[in-house]
Structure formats: structure tokens, C-alpha cells
Design an enzyme around this catalytic site. Structure first.
Site, PDB file in Angstrom:
ATOM      1  N   TYR A  33       0.826  -1.211   0.000  1.00  0.00           N
ATOM      2  CA  TYR A  33       0.000   0.000   0.000  1.00  0.00           C
ATOM      3  C   TYR A  33       0.852   1.250   0.000  1.00  0.00           C
ATOM      4  O   TYR A  33       2.073   1.182   0.195  1.00  0.00           O
ATOM      5  CB  TYR A  33      -0.963  -0.013   1.195  1.00  0.00           C
ATOM      6  CG  TYR A  33      -0.345   0.313   2.540  1.00  0.00           C
ATOM      7  CD1 TYR A  33       0.497  -0.581   3.191  1.00  0.00           C
ATOM      8  CD2 TYR A  33      -0.597   1.536   3.157  1.00  0.00           C
ATOM      9  CE1 TYR A  33       1.047  -0.268   4.426  1.00  0.00           C
ATOM     10  CE2 TYR A  33      -0.054   1.853   4.400  1.00  0.00           C
ATOM     11  CZ  TYR A  33       0.771   0.946   5.022  1.00  0.00           C
ATOM     12  OH  TYR A  33       1.321   1.255   6.242  1.00  0.00           O
ATOM     13  N   ARG A  52       8.171   4.160  -4.685  1.00  0.00           N
ATOM     14  CA  ARG A  52       8.264   3.150  -3.620  1.00  0.00           C
ATOM     15  C   ARG A  52       7.254   2.031  -3.844  1.00  0.00           C
ATOM     16  O   ARG A  52       7.540   0.862  -3.573  1.00  0.00           O
ATOM     17  CB  ARG A  52       8.055   3.785  -2.247  1.00  0.00           C
ATOM     18  CG  ARG A  52       8.269   2.767  -1.122  1.00  0.00           C
ATOM     19  CD  ARG A  52       8.232   3.392   0.241  1.00  0.00           C
ATOM     20  NE  ARG A  52       6.946   4.007   0.492  1.00  0.00           N
ATOM     21  CZ  ARG A  52       6.689   4.790   1.551  1.00  0.00           C
ATOM     22  NH1 ARG A  52       7.633   5.051   2.437  1.00  0.00           N
ATOM     23  NH2 ARG A  52       5.490   5.307   1.703  1.00  0.00           N
ATOM     24  N   ARG A 101      -8.285 -20.617  -2.095  1.00  0.00           N
ATOM     25  CA  ARG A 101      -7.182 -20.314  -1.187  1.00  0.00           C
ATOM     26  C   ARG A 101      -6.033 -21.273  -1.440  1.00  0.00           C
ATOM     27  O   ARG A 101      -6.245 -22.494  -1.437  1.00  0.00           O
ATOM     28  CB  ARG A 101      -7.652 -20.423   0.274  1.00  0.00           C
ATOM     29  CG  ARG A 101      -6.565 -20.104   1.293  1.00  0.00           C
ATOM     30  CD  ARG A 101      -7.115 -20.131   2.711  1.00  0.00           C
ATOM     31  NE  ARG A 101      -6.082 -19.797   3.687  1.00  0.00           N
ATOM     32  CZ  ARG A 101      -5.261 -20.686   4.253  1.00  0.00           C
ATOM     33  NH1 ARG A 101      -5.369 -21.974   3.956  1.00  0.00           N
ATOM     34  NH2 ARG A 101      -4.342 -20.295   5.131  1.00  0.00           N
ATOM     35  N   LYS A 151       6.462  -2.035   1.910  1.00  0.00           N
ATOM     36  CA  LYS A 151       5.278  -1.464   2.580  1.00  0.00           C
ATOM     37  C   LYS A 151       4.086  -2.406   2.386  1.00  0.00           C
ATOM     38  O   LYS A 151       3.199  -2.165   1.571  1.00  0.00           O
ATOM     39  CB  LYS A 151       4.994  -0.059   2.027  1.00  0.00           C
ATOM     40  CG  LYS A 151       4.102   0.780   2.920  1.00  0.00           C
ATOM     41  CD  LYS A 151       4.139   2.230   2.506  1.00  0.00           C
ATOM     42  CE  LYS A 151       3.078   3.070   3.172  1.00  0.00           C
ATOM     43  NZ  LYS A 151       3.220   3.233   4.620  1.00  0.00           N
ATOM     44  N   GLU A 183      12.154   2.198  14.319  1.00  0.00           N
ATOM     45  CA  GLU A 183      11.306   3.306  13.857  1.00  0.00           C
ATOM     46  C   GLU A 183      10.054   3.342  14.718  1.00  0.00           C
ATOM     47  O   GLU A 183       9.896   2.547  15.643  1.00  0.00           O
ATOM     48  CB  GLU A 183      10.948   3.123  12.377  1.00  0.00           C
ATOM     49  CG  GLU A 183      10.236   1.821  12.077  1.00  0.00           C
ATOM     50  CD  GLU A 183      10.021   1.559  10.583  1.00  0.00           C
ATOM     51  OE1 GLU A 183       9.951   2.506   9.790  1.00  0.00           O
ATOM     52  OE2 GLU A 183       9.905   0.372  10.227  1.00  0.00           O
ATOM     53  N   LEU A 207      11.023   1.108   7.173  1.00  0.00           N
ATOM     54  CA  LEU A 207      10.437   1.587   5.928  1.00  0.00           C
ATOM     55  C   LEU A 207      11.231   2.815   5.483  1.00  0.00           C
ATOM     56  O   LEU A 207      11.546   3.680   6.289  1.00  0.00           O
ATOM     57  CB  LEU A 207       8.966   1.958   6.134  1.00  0.00           C
ATOM     58  CG  LEU A 207       8.280   2.308   4.811  1.00  0.00           C
ATOM     59  CD1 LEU A 207       8.027   1.050   3.985  1.00  0.00           C
ATOM     60  CD2 LEU A 207       6.985   3.051   5.037  1.00  0.00           C
TER      61      LEU A 207
END
Ligand code: PLP
Length: 287
Positions: A33, A52, A101, A151, A183, A207
Site C-alpha cells: 500500500y 516506492r 485459497r 510497505k 522506527e 520503511l
């Protein structure tokens, strides 16, 4: 009023937007995302976020759902259709729905990725009163996986960490791995000592914040000294000031770490100056 959201090529009222129960984002957290801020109906740092995103997709061998230009157009269309002035645009790409799945990745030729985007209105985003008071953080062990540079939508631990902070009466948490700060739960962490800005160097443990890159550039341009290295909670508690950065919070001062107030317990000068510069430059370069 209902929002207009984007799902796989369509703009729909949010209540009509649907995703398969077999989508790998839903079943496996197999997705990435980005969050892009909007000020005065313009996008902040769009180029950085789209680069990114491409990197995250490459690292996970996931097909890009649209070109950078197409993504820009969708962002702009969502701003327009929702009359968004200040706020955020959330973008999520998953490995799509193979119709069942299975751990094995589906063939991208048969299973296109899923692209979902929606707006979040945050009137007065740049004037967040929290920036004037600063926030308190607690330290929590960083038990995330080894690719925090991607991310991904695997946000269970960051959510748990935010809840732990809330229960402890703090606003957020700083994660600690091998004795040093990695972070924040959803932001990059900095301390300031003797005028020098210290933040952890880039690696797979954090990140690579788009706001971080901009802030370090502005700081260097303003002749501020920057050191990219790790630091402990004890060093942070002894610092003159501290702050975090993210696309949605910009620069947010930290005034207390694990119950210890920094300096006089008010937002630091460096953090506030960097916030001012960031917002000013972001407005100038927004598209
Ligand atoms: N670190 C983590 C774990 C994050 O989740 C985020 C933002 O969501 C950041 C850092 C800050 O990155 P950016 O400045 O690109 O928003």
C-alpha cells in the site's frame, strides 16, 4: 455523504465497492500500500510514493496494476469526485483473487492484481494541534518480520503496538530491536542532540520513508547536521528533542519517551522548524 472509491477500473459509491473473499489481500495479507497526503486538493510527494510502490511490487514479484501516469490520473480523479481539499489517498494493490485459497502465488497472466483506492478527508491536516503539544511514546520490542522496507498490508503488529501505547496512556510507540530503535509504529524516528539530527540508517529493518528522504534533504539544505545511525532509548531520553515523520503526520514532535520528558517537555525548535519547511516546500511542489 458516501465517498466515491476506486476498485479495479471503476469509480463507485463506497457501499457498492466489492472485493472477492478469495482476494489474497484478505486471506494472506498479500499486498502492498501507499498513503499520499493531499493539501489544497494537490498531491504531496506523489513521485516518491509511486516509485516506492513500484519497488514494493518488484520485491514481491507482483504485477503493477497500472502505470505511474494512470495512477496519478486516478488519484486526481478521486480528489475531484470527492471534493477533497485536505486529507489522504490510500492505495492498495494485492495479488488478486485466484478463486480459491492456496499458498502458491497465482499466475499473474490469469489472476490480475487488485487495485483499490479511497480518500480520507482531514480538514486542516497541516494545522494539526498535536504538533503544538507534541506526543509521548513508549518503547516496545520490534518483533516484525525481516523486510520492513517493503510497505506491506501486514499491519497487525503495528496495530497491536498502537493499542499497547494507548493502554499505557501514550500516543505512539517506538520499536526497539537488538537494543536500538528501528522506527515508530507508523513513522520514522529521530532525535536531536547538540543541533545534530540523528535517525537510523536505511536497511531492511525500516520503511524507507518518503517524508524521511524529504526531511533529510531539507535539513541538509538548511545546513543542519544529519547523522544516519541507530540510537538507544537511553540516548533518546537524554536528547534535546525528538520527532517522527510520515506522509500523514509530516513532522510530529515527541516530548516524552517511556515517561521521561525531553528537555523542557515541549516540542523542540528543530522539529518545529522542519515541520514548517516541510509543509511550505510540500505546498510548493504539490501536483
Ligand atoms: N515507518 C513505518 C513503519 C510506516 O508505516 C510509515 C508510514 O506509514 C513510515 C515509516 C513513514 O513513511 P512515509 O514518510 O513514506 O509515510
Amino acid at each position: 455523504m458516501s465517498r466515491i472509491v476506486y476498485v479495479n477500473g471503476e469509480y463507485l459509491p463506497e457501499e457498492d465497492a466489492k472485493i472477492s473473499i478469495f482476494d489474497r489481500g484478505f486471506l494472506m495479507a498479500d499486498g502492498v500500500y501507499e498513503v499520499t497526503s493531499v493539501l489544497d486538493s494537490k498531491l504531496i510527494a506523489f513521485a516518491g510514493h509511486s516509485e516506492r510502490l513500484q519497488r514494493s511490487l518488484n520485491e514481491l514479484e507482483m504485477a503493477a496494476p497500472a502505470s505511474k501516469d494512470e495512477l496519478l490520473q486516478i488519484h486526481r480523479e478521486l480528489v475531484k469526485r470527492n471534493d477533497l481539499v485536505d486529507g489522504l489517498i490510500y492505495l492498495q494493490v494485492t495479488r488478486g483473487s485466484p478463486g480459491d485459497r492456496d499458498f502458491v502465488f497465482p499466475d499473474p497472466a490469469e489472476t490480475p492484481s487488485t487495485l483499490v483506492m479511497f480518500t480520507q478527508s482531514k480538514p486542516g491536516l497541516a494545522d494539526n494541534p498535536a504538533a503544538k503539544t507534541g506526543m509521548s511514546v513508549i518503547s516496545i520490542e520490534d518483533i516484525r518480520w525481516g523486510r520492513c522496507d517493503i510497505k506491506t498490508i501486514q499491519l497487525l503488529y503495528p496495530s497491536m503496538v498502537k493499542m499497547m501505547a494507548k493502554k499505557a496512556g501514550a500516543e505512539d510507540a517506538w520499536l526497539v530491536k537488538d537494543g536500538v530503535v528501528t522506527e515508530g509504529s507508523s513513522n520514522n524516528a529521530y532525535i536531536v542532540k547538540g543541533g545534530k539530527i540523528i535517525t537510523r540508517e536505511l536497511s531492511n529493518d525500516i520503511l524507507h520513508g518518503i517524508t524521511r528522504a524529504a526531511i533529510l534533504r531539507y535539513a541538509r539544505e538548511a545546513q543542519m547536521e544529519v547523522e544516519e545511525r541507530s540510537f538507544t532509548i537511553e540516548e533518546a531520553q537524554d536528547a534535546d528533542e525528538a520527532f517522527v515523520t510520515s506522509a500523514s503526520a509530516f513532522v510530529m514532535p515527541v516530548i516524552e519517551i517511556d515517561g521521561v520528558k525531553l528537555g523542557d517537555g515541549t516540542p523542540g525548535k528543530v522539529a518545529l522548524r522542519l515541520r514548517e519547511i516541510y509543509i511550505e516546500e510540500s505546498r510548493k511542489t504539490a501536483i
